[in-house]
Design an enzyme around this catalytic site. Structure first.
Site, short mmCIF file in Angstrom:
data_model
loop_
_atom_site.label_atom_id
_atom_site.label_comp_id
_atom_site.label_asym_id
_atom_site.label_seq_id
_atom_site.Cartn_x
_atom_site.Cartn_y
_atom_site.Cartn_z
CB THR A 13 -7.98 10.53 2.90
OG1 THR A 13 -7.41 11.40 1.74
CG2 THR A 13 -6.94 10.19 3.78
N PRO A 26 -8.80 6.38 6.79
CG PRO A 26 -8.92 6.13 9.17
CD PRO A 26 -9.49 5.63 7.90
CG ASP A 27 -4.32 11.07 6.45
OD1 ASP A 27 -4.87 11.46 7.59
OD2 ASP A 27 -3.92 11.94 5.73
CG PHE A 28 -0.73 6.85 9.51
CD1 PHE A 28 -0.94 5.93 10.63
CD2 PHE A 28 -0.81 6.41 8.43
CE1 PHE A 28 -1.05 4.65 10.16
CE2 PHE A 28 -0.94 5.22 8.01
CZ PHE A 28 -1.03 4.26 9.04
NE ARG A 29 3.32 10.58 11.09
CZ ARG A 29 3.38 9.24 10.61
NH1 ARG A 29 2.81 9.17 9.40
NH2 ARG A 29 3.82 8.32 11.33
CG ASN A 60 -1.24 3.94 1.04
OD1 ASN A 60 -0.22 4.13 2.16
ND2 ASN A 60 -1.49 4.66 0.17
CG ASP A 83 -5.11 0.92 0.61
OD1 ASP A 83 -4.38 0.73 -0.44
OD2 ASP A 83 -5.11 2.27 1.15
CG HIS A 99 5.14 0.67 5.01
ND1 HIS A 99 4.67 1.82 5.41
CD2 HIS A 99 6.52 0.65 4.95
CE1 HIS A 99 5.78 2.43 5.74
NE2 HIS A 99 6.92 1.77 5.23
CB CYS A 128 4.91 -23.25 12.24
SG CYS A 128 3.49 -23.00 11.37
CB SER A 141 3.40 13.33 6.29
OG SER A 141 3.62 12.13 7.11
P1 OAD Z 1 0.56 10.31 6.62
O1 OAD Z 1 -0.53 10.34 7.33
O2 OAD Z 1 1.85 10.62 7.33
O3 OAD Z 1 0.67 11.44 5.41
C1 OAD Z 1 -0.47 11.59 4.55
C2 OAD Z 1 -0.36 12.74 4.02
O4 OAD Z 1 -1.48 12.82 2.72
C3 OAD Z 1 -0.61 14.12 4.88
O5 OAD Z 1 0.20 15.05 4.83
C4 OAD Z 1 -2.18 14.73 4.49
O6 OAD Z 1 -1.99 16.05 4.49
C5 OAD Z 1 -2.08 14.16 2.87
N1 OAD Z 1 -3.48 13.92 2.20
C6 OAD Z 1 -4.57 13.35 2.81
N2 OAD Z 1 -5.71 13.60 2.01
C7 OAD Z 1 -4.99 14.23 0.96
C8 OAD Z 1 -5.71 14.29 -0.24
N3 OAD Z 1 -7.02 14.04 -0.47
N4 OAD Z 1 -4.98 15.11 -1.12
C9 OAD Z 1 -3.71 15.36 -0.99
N5 OAD Z 1 -3.06 15.03 0.08
C10 OAD Z 1 -3.71 14.44 1.27
O7 OAD Z 1 0.80 8.82 6.04
P2 OAD Z 1 2.19 8.25 5.25
O8 OAD Z 1 3.25 9.43 4.93
O9 OAD Z 1 1.64 7.51 4.29
O10 OAD Z 1 3.45 2.99 8.75
O11 OAD Z 1 2.66 7.54 6.61
C11 OAD Z 1 3.79 6.84 6.54
C12 OAD Z 1 3.60 5.62 7.48
O12 OAD Z 1 3.43 6.18 8.82
C13 OAD Z 1 2.59 4.67 7.29
O13 OAD Z 1 2.86 3.56 6.18
C14 OAD Z 1 2.45 4.10 8.38
C15 OAD Z 1 2.54 5.07 9.26
O14 OAD Z 1 2.92 4.88 10.62
C16 OAD Z 1 3.43 1.84 9.30
O15 OAD Z 1 2.51 1.75 9.84
C17 OAD Z 1 4.53 1.37 9.69
#
Ligand code: OAD
Length: 243
Positions: free
Chosen positions: A28, A33-36, A104, A106, A121, A132, A191
């Site tokens: 991030t 952007p992350d997801f949750r 990730n 990326d 992933h 093909c 998360s």
């Molecule tokens: P999430 O977005 O679910 O979780 C990311 C976590 O990182 C969140 O709980 C944030 O609070 C935390 N976070 C963000 N910035 C931060 C920072 N600077 N320092 C500390 N914490 C921080 O992402 P993932 O758990 O990676 O899958 O999500 C798992 C999977 O869900 C992804 O790989 C993707 C998604 O749907 C697919 O697309 C198949």
């Protein structure tokens, strides 16, 4: 924070088999952007993750994914790894990190210098024709996405080798073996709600450290330290202590 950083560094220094599991939170601060998280895609709806990363939706209508892909590729050239990516690469170089599992796509762990990131992933690194099976490089796919929107092989769509919802994760056996043998697992920026990655921390009989802005519930895992703050700031303090 200093006491937690000291504890974290001590655990890293005293462990023989340290493994890290990373998620979208580690990128991030690079501008992805992350997801949750507080400004994640499920909150902002900048892209609709249910459409963009769902294999059944992709087969019906790949456009939302390739719109996201175009934006992502535009960002990609200028993306720099975060302090936390570099911290893990330097731990590996010092022989203090024996495994790195990432959810990730990326490529930032590689850009930071990590040699052994297990991308369960997948990533944008290679792509395949869905009809093909012909393999395409990152550059070939990126060029086709920019010129035609939807990259095509002779008679099929070319899909980057990313795991969508509805597809199997990659190299899961290796990830499981790594977690089972770890005596310390660092869970960083995830998360931990998406299976099967979310179940990995529960497989280690070793200690688990969580570093994540928001609290993470790892059920039965042996969490000895839960640090809920910005990881780059925290890991800077840890690096100071690890030496
Ligand atoms: P999430 O977005 O679910 O979780 C990311 C976590 O990182 C969140 O709980 C944030 O609070 C935390 N976070 C963000 N910035 C931060 C920072 N600077 N320092 C500390 N914490 C921080 O992402 P993932 O758990 O990676 O899958 O999500 C798992 C999977 O869900 C992804 O790989 C993707 C998604 O749907 C697919 O697309 C198949």
């Amino acid at each position: 924070m200093d006491e937690a950083a000291r504890q974290c560094a001590e655990l890293i220094n005293d462990s023989k088999n340290v493994v890290a599991l990373t998620g979208a939170g580690i990128s991030t601060s690079c501008g992805i952007p992350d997801f949750r998280g507080p400004r994640g895609l499920y909150v902002t709806r900048q892209y609709d993750p249910e459409k963009v990363f769902d294999i059944n939706h992709f087969r019906k209508d790949p456009k939302p994914f390739f719109e996201f892909a175009q934006d992502f590729l535009n960002l990609q050239n200028n993306l720099q790894p975060s302090f936390s990516h570099r911290f893990l690469a330097s731990l590996e170089k010092k022989g203090k990190l024996s495994g790195l599992i990432t959810q990730n796509i990326d490529l930032l762990h590689q850009k930071a210098g990590s040699q052994s990131a297990l991308e369960i992933h997948g990533s944008f690194w290679k792509s395949y024709c869905q009809t093909c099976g012909k393999k395409y490089s990152f550059e070939e796919t990126a060029e086709k996405i920019f010129t035609s929107g939807i990259p095509m092989c002779e008679d099929g769509i070319i899909k980057p080798d990313i795991v969508f919802f509805g597809e199997n994760v990659k190299r899961l056996d290796e990830a499981i073996a790594m977690c089972e043998s770890a005596d310390l697992l660092l869970v960083i920026g995830s998360s931990c709600v998406v299976q099967p990655a979310a179940g990995l921390p529960g497989l280690t009989s070793g200690k688990v450290i969580v570093i994540n802005l928001q609290p993470v519930d790892l059920g039965m895992a042996n969490v000895v330290l839960q640090v809920n703050q910005d990881m780059d700031e925290f890991l800077k303090a840890v690096e100071f202590e690890v030496g």
